[in-house]
Design an enzyme around this catalytic site. Structure first.
Site, PDB file in Angstrom:
ATOM      1  CD  GLU A  38      -2.705   1.244   2.513  1.00 25.28           C
ATOM      2  OE1 GLU A  38      -2.636   0.350   3.374  1.00 25.28           O
ATOM      3  OE2 GLU A  38      -3.423   2.253   2.615  1.00 25.28           O
ATOM      4  NE  ARG A 265       3.036  -8.523  10.002  1.00 25.56           N
ATOM      5  CZ  ARG A 265       2.932  -7.431   9.223  1.00 25.56           C
ATOM      6  NH1 ARG A 265       3.814  -6.465   9.313  1.00 25.56           N
ATOM      7  NH2 ARG A 265       1.935  -7.288   8.400  1.00 25.56           N
ATOM      8  CE  LYS A 275       3.308   0.110   4.762  1.00 17.64           C
ATOM      9  NZ  LYS A 275       2.566   0.007   3.514  1.00 17.64           N
TER      10      LYS A 275
HETATM   11  P1  ATP Z   1       2.917  -2.186   7.961  1.00 18.82           P
HETATM   12  O1  ATP Z   1       2.055  -2.784   9.017  1.00 18.82           O
HETATM   13  O2  ATP Z   1       4.348  -2.090   8.313  1.00 18.82           O
HETATM   14  O3  ATP Z   1       2.363  -0.926   7.412  1.00 18.82           O
HETATM   15  P2  ATP Z   1       1.682  -3.618   5.884  1.00 18.82           P
HETATM   16  O4  ATP Z   1       1.555  -5.099   5.868  1.00 18.82           O
HETATM   17  O5  ATP Z   1       0.479  -2.823   6.195  1.00 18.82           O
HETATM   18  O6  ATP Z   1       2.898  -3.255   6.790  1.00 18.82           O
HETATM   19  P3  ATP Z   1       1.740  -3.370   3.056  1.00 18.82           P
HETATM   20  O7  ATP Z   1       2.138  -2.215   2.230  1.00 18.82           O
HETATM   21  O8  ATP Z   1       0.310  -3.741   3.079  1.00 18.82           O
HETATM   22  O9  ATP Z   1       2.251  -3.081   4.527  1.00 18.82           O
HETATM   23  O10 ATP Z   1       2.635  -4.645   2.734  1.00 18.82           O
HETATM   24  C1  ATP Z   1       3.018  -5.069   1.460  1.00 18.82           C
HETATM   25  C2  ATP Z   1       3.442  -6.498   1.535  1.00 18.82           C
HETATM   26  O11 ATP Z   1       4.547  -6.635   2.429  1.00 18.82           O
HETATM   27  C3  ATP Z   1       2.334  -7.363   2.081  1.00 18.82           C
HETATM   28  O12 ATP Z   1       2.240  -8.526   1.318  1.00 18.82           O
HETATM   29  C4  ATP Z   1       2.752  -7.652   3.494  1.00 18.82           C
HETATM   30  O13 ATP Z   1       2.271  -8.878   3.929  1.00 18.82           O
HETATM   31  C5  ATP Z   1       4.279  -7.635   3.392  1.00 18.82           C
HETATM   32  N1  ATP Z   1       4.890  -7.263   4.676  1.00 18.82           N
HETATM   33  C6  ATP Z   1       4.674  -6.152   5.409  1.00 18.82           C
HETATM   34  N2  ATP Z   1       5.361  -6.186   6.549  1.00 18.82           N
HETATM   35  C7  ATP Z   1       6.061  -7.353   6.553  1.00 18.82           C
HETATM   36  C8  ATP Z   1       6.965  -7.981   7.463  1.00 18.82           C
HETATM   37  N3  ATP Z   1       7.307  -7.406   8.617  1.00 18.82           N
HETATM   38  N4  ATP Z   1       7.488  -9.183   7.114  1.00 18.82           N
HETATM   39  C9  ATP Z   1       7.165  -9.768   5.943  1.00 18.82           C
HETATM   40  N5  ATP Z   1       6.317  -9.227   5.043  1.00 18.82           N
HETATM   41  C10 ATP Z   1       5.766  -8.042   5.337  1.00 18.82           C
HETATM   42 MG    MG Z   2      -1.310  -2.574   5.293  1.00 18.83          MG
END
Ligand code: ATP
Ligand code: MG
Length: 562
Positions: A38, A265, A275
């Site tokens: 995102e 994760r 983020k």
């Molecule tokens: P955050 O909570 O840090 O904002 P998010 O999952 O909301 O992370 P996205 O932009 O939706 O962020 O993530 C893009 C991709 O990266 C998704 O497929 C997500 O599962 C993966 N991802 C995000 N954080 C991690 C992590 N700590 N380890 C492995 N994969 C991750």
């Molecule tokens: Mg997200």
């Protein structure tokens, strides 16, 4: 294709699933993955894990991998983030299939699928407030209550939904919900929201829409539309999987479905990874920006001196897990040390200088001494460093009254200057306050390095020639948090654990003349000190260096003591 030793490595559980699918001839033998960020912030090391996994599997199985921006929320998303994400994926060394994709490219399709659900009496417009809807949700053990608007007719729902789209209603006045099961044990199946009203322009669709689909009504369909075979996501989406399947089952009657596989994760000790929290540090100016070298963002790690290879290597080492765990940040630091050990030119840099005059060295004489660039890699060659009567050494390499095991410089003692001569300390000069300002030494002209001299002394010091030295700013970065789990304290905020000593700026460092005009991201080993990389703030003749990692791990020592 696969290289030999990779074959020998046992497969992780995702590779096992993929190989089974391939064996069974599923998806015409194709592997198609995607990385779906995102664009609401910069990517962090957790995303790097997901990038390496998705793009890595595509590479391994001769498949394809999409970069898809999950841009369903116009409120938090910006072009700046889109650009930084593209840059980071490319920097890590991966190539996405075709053009980057955007969930917003599918808004028309999603809208018509929403109407289709209404027509099948599988969706309805709800007039309740968010609070009312939340109050009816129930709990995992208690069923929820059905909305009083749940039995609206198809015609009424269609009319209202079209009016929502046309901008007739204010935000929050109406939403579109799926009609599934308010007593499902899976909370995500209790009439989840599909569309909400947001009178906000979108970074790609502009003012075209004032209703936006929820992530849950977008993600599975986007995978479907792109022909994704294996949709890898983190564990928290396991409970969303039945919903994604339910949506696809209502609108698509072909047999093909993307196969969702969940993995744990990445969590790192001494680090926060969401983020939202990283954005808070940026907005509250607790760091200088997303690319602050202390941030776990990919842009921060890059500026800190991490290489793409070190991050890919780290990601390989940690593998993929099915259960949540915490990885020691020391492993990431180890990966970059190992990579830079192979690549970084060894240079002379004195961070806290103490002047030495070599009294028996001819005044005005300059010698060009040869020194090798990297003992780990002969092909990196050698270079010339100037030597003269006045040099700098590190202040803490001298002690006036040293303990027995101190093998550096002290009154009456000898040390070797790296790639130069053996010197002996003859006299200590002080200012009127008693501070040491200079040492007077003598050198042994017979001991020039490479001249065949066999005389040995215990200590070898780094140094720079004073008249040739370049002034440099050196930024000593340390871990941003001084707690292993800054996020894990109930009654405390993660910001309470910011390490007050995470940045120390040295503005009086002296470096060898070859470092006069460094380029941002050039990597070096400052001998005996650590790995450093040139910062983007460097100007011609005025280099600035960031410490990537020290050579010795002071944290490991601390951990042993405590
Ligand atoms: P955050 O909570 O840090 O904002 P998010 O999952 O909301 O992370 P996205 O932009 O939706 O962020 O993530 C893009 C991709 O990266 C998704 O497929 C997500 O599962 C993966 N991802 C995000 N954080 C991690 C992590 N700590 N380890 C492995 N994969 C991750
Ligand atoms: Mg997200």
């Amino acid at each position: 294709m696969k290289v030999e030793n990779e074959d020998k490595k046992s497969l992780n559980f995702i590779e096992n699933i993929i190989e089974e699918d391939l064996k069974e001839g599923k998806n015409k033998g194709e592997v198609y993955t995607r990385f779906p960020p995102e664009p609401n912030g910069y990517l962090h090391i957790g995303h790097a894990k997901s990038i390496c996994l998705n793009f890595g599997l595509a590479e391994k199985y001769n498949g394809k991998c999409n970069l898809r921006f999950d841009d369903t929320n116009p409120e938090k998303e910006e072009e700046e983030y889109v650009n930084s994400i593209k840059k980071d994926v490319q920097w890590l060394g991966f190539k996405w299939e075709g053009e980057p994709k955007y969930a917003s490219d599918y808004f028309d399709q999603l809208y018509s699928w929403a109407e289709k659900l209404i027509e099948k009496s599988k969706a309805y417009v709800d007039d309740q407030t968010a609070e009312e809807i939340a109050a009816q949700k129930g709990t995992p053990t208690e069923p929820g209550q059905e909305s009083p608007y749940r039995s609206r007719s198809v015609e009424e729902n269609l009319k209202l939904f079209r009016e929502m789209k046309a901008g007739k209603y204010k935000e929050g006045e109406k939403i579109l919900r799926a009609k599934i099961d308010m007593s499902s044990p899976n909370m995500h199946m209790r009439d989840p929201i599909m569309y909400r009203i947001m009178h906000k322009p979108h970074h790609r669709t502009g003012d075209k829409w004032c209703i936006y689909p929820m992530y849950d009504f977008t993600h599975g369909q986007s995978d479907y539309l792109e022909g994704i075979t294996h949709s890898l996501c983190t564990l928290e989406f396991e409970v969303h999987r039945p919903l994604y399947n339910w949506f696809l089952d209502q609108i698509i009657d072909t047999g093909y479905r993307p196969r969702q596989i969940e993995f744990a994760r990445l969590n790192l000790s001494y680090t926060v990874m969401s983020k939202r929290k990283l954005l808070e540090l940026v907005e509250k100016k607790r760091v200088t920006g997303w690319d602050d070298p202390r941030m776990p963002s990919i842009s921060g790690l890059r500026r800190r001196g991490y290489t793409p290879e070190s991050i890919r290597d780290f990601s390989d080492r940690i593998g993929v897990a099915k259960r949540d765990n915490v990885i020691d940040v020391g492993l990431l630091e180890h990966s970059v040390k190992e990579d830079l050990n192979k690549k970084a030119t060894r240079v002379m840099a004195v961070l806290d200088p103490l002047k030495i005059t070599i009294t028996n060295y001819p005044e005005g004489n300059i010698e060009n001494l040869e020194t090798i660039n990297n003992p780990e890699d002969e092909s990196m060659g050698s270079r010339i460093i100037p030597f003269s009567r006045e040099i700098y050494i590190e202040k803490n390499d001298f002690m006036e009254d040293p303990p027995r095991k101190f093998f550096r410089l002290a009154p009456g003692r000898e040390v070797r200057l790296k790639s130069a001569y053996i010197i002996k300390c003859e006299e200590v000069i002080r200012d009127e306050k008693g501070n040491i300002t200079e040492l007077l030494c003598t050198y042994d002209p017979e001991t020039r390095s490479g001249s065949g001299s066999t005389r040995k002394v215990k200590g070898t010091l780094h140094w720079v020639s004073a008249p040739h030295a370049i002034n440099a700013e050196v930024r000593l970065y340390d871990r941003l948090f001084n707690d292993e789990d800054p996020d894990g304290h109930k009654d405390k905020d993660f910001k309470d654990f910011l390490n007050p000593a995470s940045l120390k700026i040295l503005s009086n460092a002296k470096v060898e003349p070859s470092l006069k005009d460094v380029k941002a991201l050039d990597h070096f080993q400052f001998q005996r000190i650590g790995y450093f990389c040139a910062d983007q703030d460097s100007l011609p003749g005025k280099p600035v260096f960031n410490r990537t990692v020290p050579l010795r791990d002071s944290w490991a020592k601390l951990a042993k003591k405590s």
